[in-house]
Design an enzyme around this catalytic site. Structure first.
Site, PDB file in Angstrom:
ATOM      1  N   TRP A  25     -50.643 -21.081   9.277  1.00  0.00           N
ATOM      2  CA  TRP A  25     -51.715 -20.621  10.165  1.00  0.00           C
ATOM      3  C   TRP A  25     -52.702 -19.769   9.368  1.00  0.00           C
ATOM      4  CZ3 TRP A  25     -51.332 -16.500  14.573  1.00  0.00           C
ATOM      5  CH2 TRP A  25     -52.471 -16.611  15.384  1.00  0.00           C
ATOM      6  N   ASP A  48     -45.190 -26.195   8.147  1.00  0.00           N
ATOM      7  CA  ASP A  48     -45.521 -26.050   9.569  1.00  0.00           C
ATOM      8  C   ASP A  48     -47.035 -25.953   9.739  1.00  0.00           C
ATOM      9  OD1 ASP A  48     -44.416 -25.227  12.407  1.00  0.00           O
ATOM     10  OD2 ASP A  48     -46.098 -23.882  11.980  1.00  0.00           O
ATOM     11  N   TYR A  53     -54.814 -25.485  13.748  1.00  0.00           N
ATOM     12  CA  TYR A  53     -55.006 -24.704  12.518  1.00  0.00           C
ATOM     13  C   TYR A  53     -56.160 -25.229  11.654  1.00  0.00           C
ATOM     14  CZ  TYR A  53     -50.258 -22.900  13.480  1.00  0.00           C
ATOM     15  OH  TYR A  53     -49.143 -22.355  14.054  1.00  0.00           O
ATOM     16  N   LYS A  78     -48.411 -29.806  15.755  1.00  0.00           N
ATOM     17  CA  LYS A  78     -48.342 -29.452  17.185  1.00  0.00           C
ATOM     18  C   LYS A  78     -49.568 -29.956  17.925  1.00  0.00           C
ATOM     19  CE  LYS A  78     -46.454 -25.064  15.463  1.00  0.00           C
ATOM     20  NZ  LYS A  78     -47.260 -24.777  14.270  1.00  0.00           N
ATOM     21  N   HIS A 111     -47.660 -27.076  21.574  1.00  0.00           N
ATOM     22  CA  HIS A 111     -47.985 -25.743  21.020  1.00  0.00           C
ATOM     23  C   HIS A 111     -47.787 -24.630  22.063  1.00  0.00           C
ATOM     24  CE1 HIS A 111     -50.574 -23.969  17.557  1.00  0.00           C
ATOM     25  NE2 HIS A 111     -49.767 -23.061  18.020  1.00  0.00           N
ATOM     26  N   ASN A 140     -43.438 -21.679  22.260  1.00  0.00           N
ATOM     27  CA  ASN A 140     -43.869 -20.666  23.230  1.00  0.00           C
ATOM     28  C   ASN A 140     -43.364 -20.946  24.643  1.00  0.00           C
ATOM     29  OD1 ASN A 140     -45.570 -18.922  21.489  1.00  0.00           O
ATOM     30  ND2 ASN A 140     -46.763 -20.803  21.228  1.00  0.00           N
ATOM     31  N   GLN A 161     -40.158 -23.179  19.197  1.00  0.00           N
ATOM     32  CA  GLN A 161     -40.726 -22.290  18.162  1.00  0.00           C
ATOM     33  C   GLN A 161     -41.395 -21.107  18.867  1.00  0.00           C
ATOM     34  OE1 GLN A 161     -44.522 -22.440  15.353  1.00  0.00           O
ATOM     35  NE2 GLN A 161     -43.025 -23.917  14.599  1.00  0.00           N
ATOM     36  N   PRO A 189     -42.344 -14.434  11.360  1.00  0.00           N
ATOM     37  CA  PRO A 189     -41.051 -13.807  11.069  1.00  0.00           C
ATOM     38  C   PRO A 189     -41.186 -12.522  10.255  1.00  0.00           C
ATOM     39  CG  PRO A 189     -41.388 -15.671   9.625  1.00  0.00           C
ATOM     40  CD  PRO A 189     -42.516 -15.696  10.615  1.00  0.00           C
ATOM     41  N   SER A 231     -47.700 -17.360   3.512  1.00  0.00           N
ATOM     42  CA  SER A 231     -48.348 -16.512   2.504  1.00  0.00           C
ATOM     43  C   SER A 231     -49.345 -17.344   1.708  1.00  0.00           C
ATOM     44  CB  SER A 231     -47.310 -15.912   1.551  1.00  0.00           C
ATOM     45  OG  SER A 231     -47.984 -15.160   0.573  1.00  0.00           O
ATOM     46  N   ILE A 237     -44.874 -16.122  -1.977  1.00  0.00           N
ATOM     47  CA  ILE A 237     -44.307 -17.449  -1.666  1.00  0.00           C
ATOM     48  C   ILE A 237     -42.955 -17.593  -2.370  1.00  0.00           C
ATOM     49  CG2 ILE A 237     -44.639 -19.947  -2.060  1.00  0.00           C
ATOM     50  CD1 ILE A 237     -47.684 -19.432  -1.609  1.00  0.00           C
TER      51      ILE A 237
HETATM   52  N1  LIG Z   1     -46.338 -21.779  17.526  1.00  0.00           N
HETATM   53  C1  LIG Z   1     -47.175 -20.763  17.520  1.00  0.00           C
HETATM   54  O1  LIG Z   1     -47.816 -20.445  18.544  1.00  0.00           O
HETATM   55  C2  LIG Z   1     -47.319 -19.948  16.267  1.00  0.00           C
HETATM   56  C3  LIG Z   1     -47.922 -18.682  16.323  1.00  0.00           C
HETATM   57  C4  LIG Z   1     -48.010 -17.942  15.140  1.00  0.00           C
HETATM   58  C5  LIG Z   1     -47.527 -18.465  13.945  1.00  0.00           C
HETATM   59  N2  LIG Z   1     -46.967 -19.722  13.909  1.00  0.00           N
HETATM   60  C6  LIG Z   1     -46.451 -20.313  12.633  1.00  0.00           C
HETATM   61  O2  LIG Z   1     -45.615 -19.356  11.993  1.00  0.00           O
HETATM   62  C7  LIG Z   1     -46.102 -19.103  10.687  1.00  0.00           C
HETATM   63  C8  LIG Z   1     -45.780 -17.678  10.229  1.00  0.00           C
HETATM   64  O3  LIG Z   1     -46.294 -16.711  11.105  1.00  0.00           O
HETATM   65  P1  LIG Z   1     -47.623 -15.862  10.788  1.00  0.00           P
HETATM   66  O4  LIG Z   1     -48.491 -16.614   9.875  1.00  0.00           O
HETATM   67  O5  LIG Z   1     -48.176 -15.477  12.113  1.00  0.00           O
HETATM   68  O6  LIG Z   1     -47.112 -14.504  10.126  1.00  0.00           O
HETATM   69  P2  LIG Z   1     -45.973 -13.988   9.115  1.00  0.00           P
HETATM   70  O7  LIG Z   1     -45.397 -15.109   8.340  1.00  0.00           O
HETATM   71  O8  LIG Z   1     -45.076 -13.107   9.900  1.00  0.00           O
HETATM   72  O9  LIG Z   1     -46.806 -13.020   8.172  1.00  0.00           O
HETATM   73  C9  LIG Z   1     -47.816 -13.471   7.330  1.00  0.00           C
HETATM   74  C10 LIG Z   1     -48.425 -12.227   6.671  1.00  0.00           C
HETATM   75  O10 LIG Z   1     -47.423 -11.566   5.872  1.00  0.00           O
HETATM   76  C11 LIG Z   1     -47.893 -11.403   4.538  1.00  0.00           C
HETATM   77  N3  LIG Z   1     -46.762 -11.645   3.633  1.00  0.00           N
HETATM   78  C12 LIG Z   1     -46.146 -12.824   3.379  1.00  0.00           C
HETATM   79  N4  LIG Z   1     -45.115 -12.653   2.534  1.00  0.00           N
HETATM   80  C13 LIG Z   1     -45.066 -11.349   2.255  1.00  0.00           C
HETATM   81  C14 LIG Z   1     -44.214 -10.568   1.434  1.00  0.00           C
HETATM   82  N5  LIG Z   1     -43.204 -11.121   0.764  1.00  0.00           N
HETATM   83  N6  LIG Z   1     -44.448  -9.225   1.365  1.00  0.00           N
HETATM   84  C15 LIG Z   1     -45.475  -8.657   2.041  1.00  0.00           C
HETATM   85  N7  LIG Z   1     -46.312  -9.354   2.855  1.00  0.00           N
HETATM   86  C16 LIG Z   1     -46.103 -10.688   2.952  1.00  0.00           C
HETATM   87  C17 LIG Z   1     -48.987 -12.444   4.347  1.00  0.00           C
HETATM   88  O11 LIG Z   1     -49.940 -11.990   3.425  1.00  0.00           O
HETATM   89  P3  LIG Z   1     -50.204 -12.797   2.031  1.00  0.00           P
HETATM   90  O12 LIG Z   1     -50.782 -14.135   2.422  1.00  0.00           O
HETATM   91  O13 LIG Z   1     -51.144 -11.926   1.312  1.00  0.00           O
HETATM   92  O14 LIG Z   1     -48.856 -12.919   1.379  1.00  0.00           O
HETATM   93  C18 LIG Z   1     -49.580 -12.536   5.756  1.00  0.00           C
HETATM   94  O15 LIG Z   1     -50.566 -11.541   5.926  1.00  0.00           O
HETATM   95  C19 LIG Z   1     -47.608 -19.382  10.832  1.00  0.00           C
HETATM   96  O16 LIG Z   1     -48.270 -19.484   9.603  1.00  0.00           O
HETATM   97  C20 LIG Z   1     -47.561 -20.649  11.643  1.00  0.00           C
HETATM   98  O17 LIG Z   1     -47.207 -21.752  10.837  1.00  0.00           O
HETATM   99  C21 LIG Z   1     -46.848 -20.454  15.060  1.00  0.00           C
END
Ligand SMILES: NC(=O)c1ccc[n+]([C@@H]2O[C@H](COP(=O)([O-])OP(=O)(O)OC[C@H]3O[C@@H](n4cnc5c(N)ncnc54)[C@H](OP(=O)(O)O)[C@@H]3O)[C@@H](O)[C@H]2O)c1
Length: 274
Positions: A25, A48, A53, A78, A111, A140, A161, A189, A231, A237
């Site tokens: 995302w 994913d 997106y 999705k 989604h 959701n 999810q 997560p 990330s 990553i």
């Molecule tokens: N189904 C749905 O409605 C829905 C909703 C939300 C998300 N999603 C899916 O879930 C995935 C993950 O969730 P998300 O993107 O919302 O958030 P996330 O994975 O919880 O967090 C991403 C953030 O964490 C940072 N990060 C990553 N690894 C890190 C590390 N090792 N140390 C410190 N910071 C770190 C990233 O920055 P950097 O890029 O600078 O590392 C980014 O700002 C999405 O990309 C998407 O595919 C689905």
């Protein structure tokens, strides 16, 4: 390269899924291409995405150009809210396949639970029967949405999810899904980075010589759920997949479970009357 260390789960239709995948995302254009390239090099195999997106084309290009055989990849996409409906679902699915440059998806998800979710599901069941979507699931969905779906569906979703972290430990939903053999896949997560400074998380991470992000991912894996951190940073990553050489014992798990405060990053953007 860590791929041989990623454990897999078996879904309720006997299909195997990596326990850890790569979220995309907000990743767009060159940033998305580089991030997915690095993720594949590091050994991630589950990618994913979602039509919403706006990066399916970049992901398609990257996986096509990679040396990873299609059958070793697990591609999730999705259907977006405005694409839902029986006929519309087939069209949306074809649009996603075309952008992704593949002829099947490993997992197709609704989604968000919208008004036309049941007719959308009926079309998804057909896509599953045709082998175009190897697995189908939802995202959701609350327990009530799942109950309604199970009462109407021919096919049980393999996955729900949802946002899931120690700070949003949805135990009742997890138990309900377990009972019905629906796997929880945790989005956001890493709390989008917002809770990485939590003192309990920091203490546990220092003790294990792991980062708070790695502890959050490991917590999900210990609960037998799928984790899809995102990330754009090569180091992160690599760090986020390096979670298969340690485990969290009961005491750490209890302390992490108790961090629940119903903290949500993602709120439903549509205020429906449901
Ligand atoms: N189904 C749905 O409605 C829905 C909703 C939300 C998300 N999603 C899916 O879930 C995935 C993950 O969730 P998300 O993107 O919302 O958030 P996330 O994975 O919880 O967090 C991403 C953030 O964490 C940072 N990060 C990553 N690894 C890190 C590390 N090792 N140390 C410190 N910071 C770190 C990233 O920055 P950097 O890029 O600078 O590392 C980014 O700002 C999405 O990309 C998407 O595919 C689905």
């Amino acid at each position: 390269m860590n791929s041989n260390r990623i454990l897999t789960y078996t879904l309720n239709n006997n299909i195997k899924i990596p326990s850890l995948g790569f979220g995309t995302w907000t990743l767009r254009g060159k940033v998305a291409i580089n991030a997915v390239k690095w993720a594949l090099q590091e050994g991630y195999r589950l990618i994913d995405t979602a039509s919403f997106y706006g990066n399916e084309a970049e992901i398609g290009k990257t996986i096509k150009e990679s040396s990873v055989p299609r059958e070793n990849l697990f591609i999730t996409t999705k259907i977006w809210d405005t694409e839902q409906g029986y006929d519309e679902t087939f069209k949306a699915f074809e649009r996603s396949l075309t952008k992704l440059q593949i002829d099947y998806v490993d997992l197709y998800l609704i989604h968000w639970p919208r008004e036309r979710r049941l007719e959308t599901w009926r079309a998804m069941e057909e896509l599953y029967e045709q082998g175009k979507a190897k697995s189908i699931g939802v995202s959701n969905f609350t327990q009530d949405h799942l109950k309604e779906l199970l009462a109407n569906a021919k096919i049980t979703p393999v996955i729900n999810q949802v946002e899931f972290t120690p700070f949003l430990y949805q135990k009742k939903l997890l138990d309900y899904c377990r009972k019905h053999r629906i796997k929880i896949e945790a989005y956001s997560p890493l709390t989008k980075g917002k809770k990485l400074n939590n003192p309990i998380l920091q203490e546990i991470s220092n003790r294990h010589n792991k980062t708070p992000a790695q502890i959050l991912i490991r917590w999900g894996l210990e609960h037998n759920i799928i984790e899809i951190p995102r990330s754009k940073n090569k180091g992160h990553i690599s760090e986020n997949i390096d979670v298969f050489d340690f485990s969290l014992k009961e005491d750490d798990m209890k302390r992490l479970d108790s961090l629940n405060e119903n903290f949500r990053n993602v709120e439903d953007i549509i205020f429906s009357s449901e």
